[in-house]
Scaffold this motif. Structure first.
Motif, PDB file in Angstrom:
ATOM      1  N   CYS A   7       0.858  -1.193   0.000  1.00  0.00           N
ATOM      2  CA  CYS A   7       0.000   0.000   0.000  1.00  0.00           C
ATOM      3  C   CYS A   7       0.889   1.236   0.000  1.00  0.00           C
ATOM      4  CB  CYS A   7      -0.934   0.021   1.217  1.00  0.00           C
ATOM      5  SG  CYS A   7      -0.081   0.141   2.809  1.00  0.00           S
ATOM      6  N   ASP A   8       0.257   2.381  -0.162  1.00  0.00           N
ATOM      7  CA  ASP A   8       0.954   3.657  -0.100  1.00  0.00           C
ATOM      8  C   ASP A   8       1.643   3.827   1.261  1.00  0.00           C
ATOM      9  OD1 ASP A   8       1.118   6.582  -1.285  1.00  0.00           O
ATOM     10  OD2 ASP A   8       0.478   6.794   0.805  1.00  0.00           O
ATOM     11  N   THR A  27       4.781  -0.622  -2.359  1.00  0.00           N
ATOM     12  CA  THR A  27       3.706   0.365  -2.465  1.00  0.00           C
ATOM     13  C   THR A  27       2.705   0.023  -3.561  1.00  0.00           C
ATOM     14  OG1 THR A  27       5.046   1.739  -3.943  1.00  0.00           O
ATOM     15  CG2 THR A  27       5.185   2.209  -1.573  1.00  0.00           C
TER      16      THR A  27
END
Length: 290
Positions: free
Chosen positions: A140-141, A164
Protein backbone atom coordinates in the motif's frame (compact mmCIF):
# COMPACT_ATOMS: atom_id res chain seq x y z
CA UNK A 1 -2.98 3.01 20.28
CA UNK A 2 -6.30 1.24 19.65
CA UNK A 3 -9.55 2.06 17.92
CA UNK A 4 -12.63 0.58 16.27
CA UNK A 5 -12.34 -1.98 13.49
CA UNK A 6 -15.06 -3.52 11.38
CA UNK A 7 -14.47 -7.09 10.25
CA UNK A 8 -16.58 -8.73 7.57
CA UNK A 9 -16.05 -12.47 7.46
CA UNK A 10 -15.29 -13.93 10.89
CA UNK A 11 -14.74 -17.56 9.98
CA UNK A 12 -11.55 -19.44 10.77
CA UNK A 13 -9.09 -16.65 9.92
CA UNK A 14 -11.32 -13.60 10.38
CA UNK A 15 -12.56 -14.93 13.70
CA UNK A 16 -8.99 -15.44 14.84
CA UNK A 17 -8.07 -11.90 13.81
CA UNK A 18 -11.10 -10.49 15.60
CA UNK A 19 -10.26 -12.39 18.78
CA UNK A 20 -6.69 -11.11 18.56
CA UNK A 21 -7.81 -7.49 18.27
CA UNK A 22 -10.25 -7.83 21.15
CA UNK A 23 -7.47 -9.26 23.32
CA UNK A 24 -5.31 -6.26 22.40
CA UNK A 25 -7.98 -3.77 23.45
CA UNK A 26 -9.49 -2.87 20.07
CA UNK A 27 -13.22 -2.46 19.59
CA UNK A 28 -14.50 -4.91 16.97
CA UNK A 29 -17.70 -4.75 14.91
CA UNK A 30 -18.18 -8.24 13.49
CA UNK A 31 -20.28 -9.29 10.52
CA UNK A 32 -20.76 -12.75 9.02
CA UNK A 33 -23.48 -14.72 7.26
CA UNK A 34 -23.18 -17.35 10.00
CA UNK A 35 -24.69 -15.78 13.10
CA UNK A 36 -23.07 -18.28 15.47
CA UNK A 37 -19.62 -17.05 14.46
CA UNK A 38 -20.59 -13.48 15.27
CA UNK A 39 -22.12 -14.46 18.60
CA UNK A 40 -18.96 -16.31 19.61
CA UNK A 41 -17.12 -12.99 19.25
CA UNK A 42 -19.88 -11.05 20.99
CA UNK A 43 -19.20 -13.22 24.03
CA UNK A 44 -15.60 -12.00 23.86
CA UNK A 45 -16.64 -8.35 23.71
CA UNK A 46 -17.33 -7.65 20.02
CA UNK A 47 -20.39 -5.82 18.75
CA UNK A 48 -22.57 -7.67 16.23
CA UNK A 49 -23.14 -5.95 12.88
CA UNK A 50 -26.08 -7.02 10.75
CA UNK A 51 -24.48 -5.95 7.46
CA UNK A 52 -21.11 -4.88 6.05
CA UNK A 53 -22.41 -1.32 6.07
CA UNK A 54 -23.14 -1.54 9.79
CA UNK A 55 -19.72 -3.08 10.45
CA UNK A 56 -18.11 -0.06 8.78
CA UNK A 57 -20.09 2.66 10.55
CA UNK A 58 -17.79 4.65 12.82
CA UNK A 59 -14.86 2.29 12.14
CA UNK A 60 -11.30 3.54 11.91
CA UNK A 61 -10.57 0.74 9.41
CA UNK A 62 -12.36 -2.20 7.83
CA UNK A 63 -11.02 -5.73 7.40
CA UNK A 64 -12.47 -7.81 4.58
CA UNK A 65 -11.83 -11.50 5.26
CA UNK A 66 -14.16 -13.37 2.90
CA UNK A 67 -13.37 -16.13 0.40
CA UNK A 68 -13.07 -14.60 -3.06
CA UNK A 69 -13.22 -11.50 -5.23
CA UNK A 70 -16.97 -11.71 -5.86
CA UNK A 71 -17.69 -11.77 -2.13
CA UNK A 72 -15.24 -8.90 -1.60
CA UNK A 73 -17.02 -6.77 -4.22
CA UNK A 74 -20.38 -7.50 -2.62
CA UNK A 75 -19.07 -6.65 0.85
CA UNK A 76 -17.69 -3.32 -0.30
CA UNK A 77 -19.98 -2.16 -3.10
CA UNK A 78 -23.16 -4.25 -2.82
CA UNK A 79 -26.60 -3.01 -1.69
CA UNK A 80 -25.48 -2.96 1.95
CA UNK A 81 -21.83 -2.40 1.09
CA UNK A 82 -19.32 -1.12 3.59
CA UNK A 83 -17.68 1.46 1.33
CA UNK A 84 -20.69 3.76 1.58
CA UNK A 85 -20.46 3.88 5.38
CA UNK A 86 -16.73 4.49 5.81
CA UNK A 87 -15.44 8.00 6.36
CA UNK A 88 -13.22 9.39 3.62
CA UNK A 89 -9.58 8.63 4.25
CA UNK A 90 -10.27 5.35 6.07
CA UNK A 91 -8.50 2.18 4.98
CA UNK A 92 -9.79 -1.22 3.93
CA UNK A 93 -7.59 -4.27 4.51
CA UNK A 94 -8.14 -6.75 1.68
CA UNK A 95 -7.17 -10.10 3.22
CA UNK A 96 -8.61 -12.79 0.91
CA UNK A 97 -6.37 -14.64 -1.52
CA UNK A 98 -7.57 -13.26 -4.85
CA UNK A 99 -6.09 -12.39 -8.23
CA UNK A 100 -3.87 -9.30 -8.35
CA UNK A 101 -6.10 -7.67 -10.97
CA UNK A 102 -9.08 -8.09 -8.64
CA UNK A 103 -7.18 -6.40 -5.83
CA UNK A 104 -6.32 -3.55 -8.19
CA UNK A 105 -9.97 -3.20 -9.28
CA UNK A 106 -11.20 -3.15 -5.67
CA UNK A 107 -8.55 -0.57 -4.78
CA UNK A 108 -9.64 1.60 -7.70
CA UNK A 109 -13.27 1.44 -6.58
CA UNK A 110 -12.27 2.42 -3.06
CA UNK A 111 -10.11 5.29 -4.29
CA UNK A 112 -13.08 6.70 -6.22
CA UNK A 113 -14.84 6.98 -2.85
CA UNK A 114 -11.90 8.59 -1.08
CA UNK A 115 -10.89 5.36 0.67
CA UNK A 116 -7.50 3.65 0.82
CA UNK A 117 -6.80 0.00 0.05
CA UNK A 118 -4.27 -2.08 1.96
CA UNK A 119 -3.44 -5.23 0.00
CA UNK A 120 -2.91 -7.55 2.98
CA UNK A 121 -3.28 -11.28 2.35
CA UNK A 122 -2.48 -13.46 5.35
CA UNK A 123 -0.94 -16.85 6.01
CA UNK A 124 -0.51 -19.16 8.98
CA UNK A 125 -3.87 -20.62 9.95
CA UNK A 126 -6.49 -19.78 12.60
CA UNK A 127 -4.34 -20.44 15.67
CA UNK A 128 -1.67 -18.06 14.42
CA UNK A 129 -4.29 -15.46 13.52
CA UNK A 130 -5.55 -15.69 17.09
CA UNK A 131 -2.16 -15.30 18.75
CA UNK A 132 -0.83 -12.67 16.33
CA UNK A 133 1.93 -14.80 14.85
CA UNK A 134 0.46 -15.18 11.35
CA UNK A 135 2.11 -13.49 8.38
CA UNK A 136 0.69 -10.41 6.65
CA UNK A 137 1.98 -9.46 3.20
CA UNK A 138 1.29 -5.76 2.92
CA UNK A 139 1.34 -3.55 -0.15
CA UNK A 140 0.00 0.00 0.00
CA UNK A 141 0.95 3.66 -0.10
CA UNK A 142 3.56 4.62 2.51
CA UNK A 143 1.28 7.17 4.17
CA UNK A 144 -1.54 4.62 4.41
CA UNK A 145 0.84 2.11 5.93
CA UNK A 146 2.02 4.63 8.53
CA UNK A 147 -1.53 5.63 9.45
CA UNK A 148 -2.56 2.00 9.98
CA UNK A 149 0.65 0.57 11.36
CA UNK A 150 -0.73 0.07 14.88
CA UNK A 151 -3.56 -2.06 13.53
CA UNK A 152 -1.29 -4.11 11.28
CA UNK A 153 1.16 -4.76 14.09
CA UNK A 154 -1.65 -5.70 16.48
CA UNK A 155 -2.81 -8.29 13.94
CA UNK A 156 0.60 -9.76 13.25
CA UNK A 157 4.11 -9.89 14.59
CA UNK A 158 5.18 -10.85 11.07
CA UNK A 159 4.18 -7.94 8.88
CA UNK A 160 6.08 -8.12 5.60
CA UNK A 161 6.19 -4.76 3.83
CA UNK A 162 6.07 -5.91 0.20
CA UNK A 163 5.99 -2.45 -1.36
CA UNK A 164 3.71 0.36 -2.46
CA UNK A 165 2.12 -1.29 -5.53
CA UNK A 166 -1.30 -2.63 -4.56
CA UNK A 167 -1.54 -6.15 -5.97
CA UNK A 168 1.98 -7.18 -4.98
CA UNK A 169 0.69 -8.56 -1.69
CA UNK A 170 -1.64 -10.78 -3.70
CA UNK A 171 1.19 -11.81 -6.03
CA UNK A 172 3.38 -12.75 -3.07
CA UNK A 173 0.55 -14.75 -1.49
CA UNK A 174 -0.08 -16.69 -4.70
CA UNK A 175 3.60 -17.62 -4.94
CA UNK A 176 3.54 -18.74 -1.30
CA UNK A 177 0.35 -20.74 -1.67
CA UNK A 178 1.50 -22.46 -4.85
CA UNK A 179 4.56 -23.69 -2.95
CA UNK A 180 2.39 -24.64 0.05
CA UNK A 181 0.16 -26.72 -2.23
CA UNK A 182 3.14 -28.42 -3.88
CA UNK A 183 4.63 -29.18 -0.45
CA UNK A 184 1.33 -30.51 0.88
CA UNK A 185 0.68 -32.71 -2.15
CA UNK A 186 4.22 -34.07 -1.88
CA UNK A 187 3.85 -34.75 1.84
CA UNK A 188 0.55 -36.56 1.35
CA UNK A 189 1.98 -38.72 -1.43
CA UNK A 190 5.09 -39.53 0.60
CA UNK A 191 3.04 -40.52 3.65
CA UNK A 192 0.77 -42.69 1.52
CA UNK A 193 3.86 -44.41 0.15
CA UNK A 194 5.22 -44.90 3.68
CA UNK A 195 1.96 -46.59 4.64
CA UNK A 196 2.08 -48.85 1.57
CA UNK A 197 5.64 -49.83 2.52
CA UNK A 198 4.41 -50.92 5.95
CA UNK A 199 5.99 -48.07 7.90
CA UNK A 200 4.54 -46.46 11.00
CA UNK A 201 3.29 -43.08 9.83
CA UNK A 202 3.84 -41.15 13.06
CA UNK A 203 7.39 -42.43 13.37
CA UNK A 204 8.08 -41.70 9.71
CA UNK A 205 6.85 -38.15 10.14
CA UNK A 206 9.10 -37.81 13.21
CA UNK A 207 12.05 -38.59 10.94
CA UNK A 208 10.91 -36.26 8.16
CA UNK A 209 10.46 -33.37 10.57
CA UNK A 210 14.13 -33.62 11.55
CA UNK A 211 15.39 -34.28 8.04
CA UNK A 212 15.57 -32.76 4.58
CA UNK A 213 11.95 -33.57 3.68
CA UNK A 214 10.45 -31.32 6.36
CA UNK A 215 7.93 -28.61 5.52
CA UNK A 216 5.69 -26.71 7.90
CA UNK A 217 2.49 -27.43 6.03
CA UNK A 218 3.43 -31.09 5.59
CA UNK A 219 3.99 -31.54 9.30
CA UNK A 220 0.92 -29.56 10.33
CA UNK A 221 -1.48 -31.32 7.97
CA UNK A 222 -0.07 -34.83 8.09
CA UNK A 223 -0.15 -34.90 11.91
CA UNK A 224 -3.86 -34.21 11.69
CA UNK A 225 -4.38 -36.69 8.87
CA UNK A 226 -2.62 -39.49 10.76
CA UNK A 227 -5.00 -38.85 13.67
CA UNK A 228 -7.98 -38.94 11.29
CA UNK A 229 -8.75 -35.30 12.07
CA UNK A 230 -10.21 -33.68 8.96
CA UNK A 231 -12.22 -30.94 10.70
CA UNK A 232 -11.83 -27.95 8.39
CA UNK A 233 -9.36 -25.27 9.37
CA UNK A 234 -8.61 -24.64 5.68
CA UNK A 235 -10.97 -26.39 3.28
CA UNK A 236 -9.61 -28.37 0.34
CA UNK A 237 -11.34 -25.87 -1.95
CA UNK A 238 -9.13 -22.99 -0.75
CA UNK A 239 -5.87 -24.37 -2.12
CA UNK A 240 -7.75 -25.62 -5.16
CA UNK A 241 -8.77 -21.98 -5.76
CA UNK A 242 -5.39 -20.53 -4.87
CA UNK A 243 -3.38 -22.86 -7.10
CA UNK A 244 -5.72 -22.02 -9.96
CA UNK A 245 -5.16 -18.30 -9.37
CA UNK A 246 -1.39 -18.81 -9.15
CA UNK A 247 -1.33 -20.68 -12.44
CA UNK A 248 -3.46 -17.96 -14.01
CA UNK A 249 -0.92 -15.37 -12.83
CA UNK A 250 1.90 -17.53 -14.17
CA UNK A 251 0.32 -17.71 -17.62
CA UNK A 252 -0.23 -13.95 -17.64
CA UNK A 253 3.47 -13.48 -16.88
CA UNK A 254 4.51 -15.91 -19.62
CA UNK A 255 5.81 -18.44 -17.11
CA UNK A 256 5.37 -22.15 -17.79
CA UNK A 257 4.86 -23.91 -14.45
CA UNK A 258 5.64 -27.62 -14.16
CA UNK A 259 4.88 -28.73 -10.60
CA UNK A 260 2.05 -26.28 -9.94
CA UNK A 261 -0.35 -27.92 -12.41
CA UNK A 262 0.31 -31.31 -10.79
CA UNK A 263 -0.56 -29.96 -7.34
CA UNK A 264 -3.61 -28.16 -8.70
CA UNK A 265 -4.85 -31.38 -10.28
CA UNK A 266 -4.42 -33.21 -6.97
CA UNK A 267 -6.74 -30.70 -5.29
CA UNK A 268 -9.19 -30.99 -8.19
CA UNK A 269 -9.23 -34.76 -7.71
CA UNK A 270 -9.80 -34.41 -3.97
CA UNK A 271 -12.79 -32.15 -4.60
CA UNK A 272 -14.16 -34.56 -7.22
CA UNK A 273 -13.78 -37.39 -4.69
CA UNK A 274 -16.11 -35.59 -2.27
CA UNK A 275 -13.54 -34.06 0.09
CA UNK A 276 -14.20 -30.41 -0.78
CA UNK A 277 -15.47 -29.38 2.66
CA UNK A 278 -12.83 -31.27 4.63
CA UNK A 279 -9.55 -29.83 5.89
CA UNK A 280 -6.86 -29.95 3.24
CA UNK A 281 -5.11 -32.58 5.39
CA UNK A 282 -7.61 -34.86 3.62
CA UNK A 283 -5.26 -34.89 0.65
CA UNK A 284 -3.78 -37.98 2.31
CA UNK A 285 -7.10 -39.74 1.65
CA UNK A 286 -6.62 -39.07 -2.05
CA UNK A 287 -3.24 -40.76 -2.21
CA UNK A 288 -4.39 -43.66 -0.04
CA UNK A 289 -7.01 -44.62 -2.60
CA UNK A 290 -6.11 -47.41 -5.03
Amino acid sequence: MTGTVGIVGVGNMGGGMAARLLACGWRVQACDLVEAKVQALVRQGARAAASPQEAAQGADALIVCVVDAAQSRAVLFGPEGAAAALERGRAVLLCPTIAPQDVEALASGLAERGLAAIDAPMSGGPARARDGSMSLMVACDDAVYAANRALLEALSGKVFRIGTRVGDGARTKLVNNLLAAINLAGAAEAMALAERLGLDLARTLDVIEQSSGQSWIGSDRMRRAIAGDYAPRAHVTLLQKDTGLALQAARAAGFQASLGPVAHEAFNRAVAAGDAELDDAALLRLFRRP
